[in-house]
Design a protein around this motif. Structure first.
Motif, mmCIF file in Angstrom:
data_model
loop_
_atom_site.group_PDB
_atom_site.id
_atom_site.type_symbol
_atom_site.label_atom_id
_atom_site.label_comp_id
_atom_site.label_asym_id
_atom_site.label_seq_id
_atom_site.Cartn_x
_atom_site.Cartn_y
_atom_site.Cartn_z
ATOM 1 N N ILE D 2 0.745 -1.440 0.473
ATOM 2 C CA ILE D 2 -0.116 0.488 0.096
ATOM 3 C C ILE D 2 1.148 1.462 0.078
ATOM 4 O O ILE D 2 1.768 1.987 0.988
ATOM 5 C CB ILE D 2 -1.012 -0.222 1.517
ATOM 6 N N LYS D 3 0.540 2.332 -0.524
ATOM 7 C CA LYS D 3 1.901 3.089 -0.624
ATOM 8 C C LYS D 3 1.315 4.257 -0.007
ATOM 9 O O LYS D 3 -0.739 4.910 -0.230
ATOM 10 C CB LYS D 3 1.314 3.923 -2.524
ATOM 11 N N VAL D 4 1.516 5.057 0.745
ATOM 12 C CA VAL D 4 1.160 5.828 1.950
ATOM 13 C C VAL D 4 1.759 7.433 1.333
ATOM 14 O O VAL D 4 2.781 7.553 1.168
ATOM 15 C CB VAL D 4 1.140 4.988 3.519
ATOM 16 N N GLY D 5 1.507 7.574 1.701
ATOM 17 C CA GLY D 5 1.304 9.881 1.615
ATOM 18 C C GLY D 5 1.058 10.095 3.539
ATOM 19 O O GLY D 5 -0.075 9.973 3.812
ATOM 20 N N ILE D 6 1.612 11.060 4.081
ATOM 21 C CA ILE D 6 1.567 11.787 4.808
ATOM 22 C C ILE D 6 1.333 13.020 4.928
ATOM 23 O O ILE D 6 3.001 13.854 4.564
ATOM 24 C CB ILE D 6 2.353 11.300 6.297
ATOM 25 N N VAL D 7 0.742 14.130 4.968
ATOM 26 C CA VAL D 7 0.549 15.160 5.006
ATOM 27 C C VAL D 7 0.895 15.658 6.521
ATOM 28 O O VAL D 7 0.716 15.681 7.374
ATOM 29 C CB VAL D 7 -0.952 15.949 4.417
ATOM 30 N N GLY D 8 2.020 17.275 6.529
ATOM 31 C CA GLY D 8 2.470 16.921 7.864
ATOM 32 C C GLY D 8 2.992 16.176 8.479
ATOM 33 O O GLY D 8 2.574 15.454 9.810
ATOM 34 N N GLY D 9 4.541 15.999 8.508
ATOM 35 C CA GLY D 9 5.630 15.209 8.725
ATOM 36 C C GLY D 9 5.760 15.633 10.443
ATOM 37 O O GLY D 9 7.023 14.787 10.526
ATOM 38 N N ASN D 23 7.463 -0.767 10.308
ATOM 39 C CA ASN D 23 7.638 -2.180 11.492
ATOM 40 C C ASN D 23 6.162 -2.447 10.668
ATOM 41 O O ASN D 23 5.372 -3.819 10.643
ATOM 42 C CB ASN D 23 7.631 -2.239 12.395
ATOM 43 N N HIS D 24 5.742 -2.389 10.089
ATOM 44 C CA HIS D 24 4.048 -2.672 8.899
ATOM 45 C C HIS D 24 4.173 -3.492 7.642
ATOM 46 O O HIS D 24 4.844 -2.777 6.414
ATOM 47 C CB HIS D 24 2.843 -1.222 8.495
ATOM 48 N N PRO D 25 4.480 -4.624 7.404
ATOM 49 C CA PRO D 25 4.563 -5.267 7.074
ATOM 50 C C PRO D 25 3.934 -5.102 5.519
ATOM 51 O O PRO D 25 4.327 -5.188 4.112
ATOM 52 C CB PRO D 25 4.795 -6.894 6.939
ATOM 53 N N GLN D 26 3.357 -3.882 5.290
ATOM 54 C CA GLN D 26 2.161 -4.095 3.914
ATOM 55 C C GLN D 26 2.028 -3.452 3.295
ATOM 56 O O GLN D 26 0.978 -2.116 2.746
ATOM 57 C CB GLN D 26 1.013 -4.794 4.248
ATOM 58 N N VAL D 27 2.975 -1.706 3.973
ATOM 59 C CA VAL D 27 2.776 -0.203 3.460
ATOM 60 C C VAL D 27 4.039 0.325 3.062
ATOM 61 O O VAL D 27 4.983 -0.447 3.672
ATOM 62 C CB VAL D 27 1.854 0.255 4.650
ATOM 63 N N ARG D 28 4.003 1.396 2.479
ATOM 64 C CA ARG D 28 5.482 1.646 2.315
ATOM 65 C C ARG D 28 5.142 3.374 2.274
ATOM 66 O O ARG D 28 4.533 3.965 1.006
ATOM 67 C CB ARG D 28 6.498 0.984 0.645
ATOM 68 N N VAL D 29 5.580 4.261 2.888
ATOM 69 C CA VAL D 29 5.666 5.506 2.863
ATOM 70 C C VAL D 29 5.826 5.708 1.629
ATOM 71 O O VAL D 29 7.128 5.711 1.622
ATOM 72 C CB VAL D 29 5.822 6.122 4.467
ATOM 73 N N GLU D 30 5.544 6.427 0.440
ATOM 74 C CA GLU D 30 5.581 7.002 -0.466
ATOM 75 C C GLU D 30 6.808 8.459 -0.223
ATOM 76 O O GLU D 30 6.954 8.854 -0.901
ATOM 77 C CB GLU D 30 4.985 6.895 -1.562
ATOM 78 N N VAL D 31 5.139 9.383 0.373
ATOM 79 C CA VAL D 31 5.261 11.409 0.548
ATOM 80 C C VAL D 31 5.232 11.504 1.613
ATOM 81 O O VAL D 31 4.653 10.600 1.809
ATOM 82 C CB VAL D 31 4.554 11.740 -0.472
ATOM 83 N N ILE D 32 6.001 12.115 2.091
ATOM 84 C CA ILE D 32 6.025 12.510 2.914
ATOM 85 C C ILE D 32 5.857 13.878 2.853
ATOM 86 O O ILE D 32 7.236 14.518 2.741
ATOM 87 C CB ILE D 32 6.263 12.187 4.584
ATOM 88 N N THR D 33 5.378 15.270 3.968
ATOM 89 C CA THR D 33 4.901 17.135 3.004
ATOM 90 C C THR D 33 5.426 17.867 4.452
ATOM 91 O O THR D 33 5.407 17.123 5.255
ATOM 92 C CB THR D 33 3.841 17.524 2.433
ATOM 93 N N SER D 34 5.880 19.088 4.003
ATOM 94 C CA SER D 34 6.388 19.815 5.067
ATOM 95 C C SER D 34 7.043 20.847 4.795
ATOM 96 O O SER D 34 7.724 21.356 3.678
ATOM 97 C CB SER D 34 7.416 19.339 5.825
ATOM 98 N N ARG D 35 5.889 22.359 4.713
ATOM 99 C CA ARG D 35 6.907 23.153 4.035
ATOM 100 C C ARG D 35 7.992 23.785 4.778
ATOM 101 O O ARG D 35 8.328 24.058 3.630
ATOM 102 C CB ARG D 35 5.133 23.938 3.858
ATOM 103 N N SER D 36 8.344 24.067 5.753
ATOM 104 C CA SER D 36 9.065 24.109 6.699
ATOM 105 C C SER D 36 9.920 23.357 6.056
ATOM 106 O O SER D 36 11.363 24.199 6.185
ATOM 107 C CB SER D 36 8.825 24.604 8.348
ATOM 108 N N GLU D 37 10.094 22.276 6.185
ATOM 109 C CA GLU D 37 11.849 21.618 5.984
ATOM 110 C C GLU D 37 11.396 20.101 4.894
ATOM 111 O O GLU D 37 12.424 20.153 4.752
ATOM 112 C CB GLU D 37 10.856 20.173 7.168
ATOM 113 N N GLU D 38 10.985 21.056 3.891
ATOM 114 C CA GLU D 38 11.449 20.925 2.679
ATOM 115 C C GLU D 38 12.737 20.366 1.746
ATOM 116 O O GLU D 38 13.646 20.999 2.645
ATOM 117 C CB GLU D 38 10.644 21.988 2.148
ATOM 118 N N GLY D 39 12.910 19.298 1.184
ATOM 119 C CA GLY D 39 14.704 18.257 1.345
ATOM 120 C C GLY D 39 15.204 17.876 2.858
ATOM 121 O O GLY D 39 16.112 17.222 2.275
#
Lengths: 344, 344, 344, 344
Positions: D2-9, D23-39
């Motif tokens: 499962i492809k996961v995105g997180i807004v506000g990381g 440690n969740h075997p069935q997901v992969r975090v693909e996107v995590i966003t933050s305006r202030s910490e980009e990069g």
């Protein structure tokens, strides 16, 4: 100089008495007892007292204590009642920080404390040491049973409402949170930093010994038997009690709660009614003898919420005991107690 | 009554000054400034002060401050030097709790504090406010730069060794642990309870502003340029500094370390040399102006370990400032400072 | 499934083993012993384990333990050596989290632990359980003596420097700070929240039992007898050790410290060398088996400062023991240990 | 996967999601966003994640998020509603940890959150994310509004009583205590260690945003409009909520409270009803997704006291969100959530 004796000097309330009395200009601590630490200097055991006391612990001895003007018992229940009769007979004034003389109903005391009371006559004679209720009686007393920590916070918060008969006396709730020092200085697993920090829990929900004491005080204030649910919680901090008190207004018309509280405590040196809308913090009274109170009526509903904070070791124990002593000896009530809370 | 002004009253050292001065019998705080809180009563901001002060914050104003006998700067570096010249010219005595006048080498100060110094002449005139070293100079000073928190703990511990030339002055190590109040009352993520509690970390290992200050003091004591490694650590508690100081004896024959320390501080009202083998706890000085020290020579090796504890907000800041004021005004040095540490 | 026995299940390292093993896919805990809590379900004593274990404590019994594939000793010193000989004879593999088999010099062990060693032959046979040093020997061992908590943090930080002979081996200083869980779950006044929180102190400066263990490990790494000053401190938090390690470069020319550390631990699953300039926090490893390290050379002086943090109950005890077990049984070394630190 | 995105990381619930999903075997975090910490790499900001994630923060971008199977909003209120319509239109499943879609009465929401709601139609469509109440609806939902922290603890404790109509629904009291992480990771003076530790206080007594949410849930359970007094307290610890819930039995005959609670939650993987007489501690669920409950009837009076504890960041936020995701995607409900509480 008032000559002071302290029985039970190795617990938290004992060392707190020493801290407060170190700067009291009109007393000198002459005797401090401990069976287990005989011969040890108090300043060796409690290094914060280094430079303030040369005194060493001695085994409790009625003869020596009888030469004091006043003796404080900073002991677990059962100790004071074993020594009080002889000291009273010798004319010494006694201030018990423990529970031996707080409950007027002796069989009730015996049920909660699981001990036979050995001097019920002194229970009758003893004055309950909550100056905001009993100042005059304290002034003339020979034996004062200081109010407990939870009972002090809870009673001061409920008193104005009950004295005026404004709330339903059958449904009082005292949700109280205490720092770990309330559990004493004895070595117990439950009070370890690793067990008690970073956690919150209620305890004694089925029944806690302060329940009958609070109920007794509130019943006197209300003039009728109150119904009370009391739930104490262990909070991850050293000092402080926060009592959150719930009751229900009999009449939905606003009785002027803020003014009621301000007037009730207007002349009390150690009760501070905060402005409407305030939330007192326990740290604002850390080390000080003040009880800080605010009163709320959330959402203009008929439930009154009173917030009442004290330092359990000061206004809830040793500070109150010194306040009581000041009253008993005709000193300024705040002598030695002008301590400002340590914040941060 | 000595008329006191405080510039910067909303930080931890400001409110701590107010706590201490509330019970100082010979001073009255006349002015307390804050740009951001103008008009707010100090007791509304810091409820522990309710009942002790009616004062409200005002915008800093040299005219009003000039009417004080003494002005404390409880401000970040840069503020005191902006107002000091005019106040000095007007004859006011100044006590700076900040860093503006501590470092005699102005270019060095400018390098570490990344700021141009605007009154280098006053740096020369300023007396370094560590009474255990500079008591006489303080008595006659108009401007005192109080020693910093880490520098106080570290210098008091190293002084006896360096003054006697007993240790290798090129290899001094000060491993220091501070409570979080050392970081001030500004809102920063790193000082949040959730970030700083239940954790320990070093910080500023590549370089910390107290390094040149400690080095300057130790160099004066040793009579030669010392080599110093200084590692500060953030410790999960509010108050307290524990300095663990390492140095190497030049001569393996025991120089009588315990006696050396006891004699060095025999007449110091606020330095307490503990018995041999002791381990001072920071809590024993919580809220008090005492520096408590013990000296060890582990395994009879040639490394000396000195343990030195203070309350960073008291002996490390506001208490030391009051001690300095007492000296400047010829009062008893411990006036207002007989506070017993809050334990537990 | 590997059948696991645990002797001494009521201490912090015992319950921590249970926490870790609850999610280890290849083991089943069959036996857990406690003399005092016989018959009590572990989940009744440690409610975090409710839903994870049905097991109850039993009295230690060699017969039952002998049916396990591996037995962990999460016990005070002296217990493991009393049961090890028989279990070894029965072919069980043993992992001792205590100190009985760590010091190869038996008389030295007896001096520090004030106890006669009852099976010195097993000391010789035992492998010291620090996988970053001894991985191969651990794989073939029947009896492993896991490295202690301070020794793990201190050795991992010093190893790269000593193995390469870069620093003066005669003047090593380990200034270590430990959370209170290092003192165990026994009821003692010194570990009470009211005594240990909001305070910092050194202890055991004249001599601590981990001194000979660290010295033994560093001496092996250096190939010659090292000189070490070790000062442990009690820190007001539950978990975590922060070791601040000082040593002096022999040659002022920079040996590429950052690269040295990164290469030394490149293949280590549980040692994380942070980027240059970092300050590891103990909370970053809270609950995890990682040792996080950074290396500094402050002010480009010749003193190297290594910062090394672990969770004393995980990499300093139970996690390391599981890592050792994984190695002994040929499992993936991080099986059951992929726990992410709990932050905040 | 499962492809996961997180807004506000960068807040506490964001990093907690990362901890759990690592440690969740069935997901992969693909996107995590933050305006202030980009990069910035998440593991550079949160070193507990070193070795677990290579991901860096990116600026929120609907295009990238739309390629995920599910997007978590770990953001303050107002953010989710600004992005939800487009993501919903693109078929992405959304799990909001914030408050935007919790309150069905949009004007009520607007009053409490002081913001105009920009997609009221999605409020209607959103499913309230409390699996113990709404499991089936969650399974089929595209947009889930996870229950808040206080609301989770309070509702789970009151539900059995209200669903059966056993207590007076007009007089419910929820006295709740929360760790400081509930206040978020933003820099604020009130959340500093020096302000929030060693102290207890109530806050928001006149009105707190979780009041309407709890009232909505309890009203649904009771089938009629409930009366509720809700008093939250700030507790000096990082994690944990302790809800102490008071209600009055309609009928004094004992309804079998213990059995009622056990049966209500018999099939709930994350609600643990403790044995009669128990007092759950928040630390028993530290880092875990469990809600632990006990029910009391003190002194056999007609007041029922329910004690309900959760980790506010897990069952009160990120753990619940993962539980919701597991249900939405047909996975085992406890996948990735078999974490044992960290104790001590």
């Amino acid at each position: 100089m008032i000559k002071v004796g302290i029985v039970g000097g190795t617990g938290f309330t004992g060392v707190e008495l020493l801290r407060i009395l170190a700067n009291h200009p009109q007393v000198r601590v002459e005797v401090i007892t401990s069976r287990s630490e005989e011969g040890i200097r108090v300043a060796d055991m409690f290094p914060n007292l280094r430079g303030h006391y040369d005194l060493a612990f001695t085994v409790p001895d009625v003869e020596r204590l009888a030469q004091c003007d006043v003796v404080f018992f900073a002991t677990p229940h059962g100790v004071a009642m074993s020594m009080a009769p002889e000291l009273v007979a010798r004319g010494v004034r006694l201030i018990d920080l423990g529970a031996d003389f707080r409950i007027k109903d002796v069989p009730l005391w015996e049920k909660w404390y699981k001990l036979e009371h050995t001097c019920p006559d002194l229970v009758e004679k003893a004055v309950y040491g909550l100056p905001e209720v009993n100042r005059e009686a304290i002034a003339g007393a020979q034996l004062v049973a200081c109010a407990g920590c939870y009972p002090t916070a809870a009673q001061l918060g409920f008193l104005p409402l009950l004295e005026k008969g404004l709330v339903d006396h059958r449904r009082l709730i005292a949700d109280c949170k205490s720092g770990v020092s309330g559990a004493g200085r004895g070595a117990s697993v439950g009070s370890l930093l690793c067990e008690a920090s970073e956690s919150m829990k209620a305890y004694g929900v089925p029944g806690h010994r302060h329940l009958p004491e609070i109920r007794q005080g509130l019943t006197l204030a209300a003039g009728r038997q109150v119904g009370l649910t009391f739930v104490p919680h262990l909070t991850p901090m050293i000092r402080g009690i926060h009592a959150t008190l719930y009751s229900v207004l009999k009449d939905p018309v606003d009785p002027g709660l803020q003014q009621l509280f301000e007037e009730r405590f207007a002349n009390e040196p150690f009760v501070d009614v905060m402005p409407a809308g305030s939330h007192p913090e326990t740290r604002s009274v850390k080390g000080s003898n003040v009880c800080r109170i605010s009163v709320h009526r959330p959402q203009q509903d008929d439930t009154v919420v009173v917030l009442s904070v004290i330092d359990n070791l000061v206004k809830g124990a040793s500070g109150q005991a010194v306040q009581v002593m000041n009253i008993m000896f005709g000193l300024a009530e705040d002598e030695g107690l002008k301590i400002v809370g340590l914040m941060p």
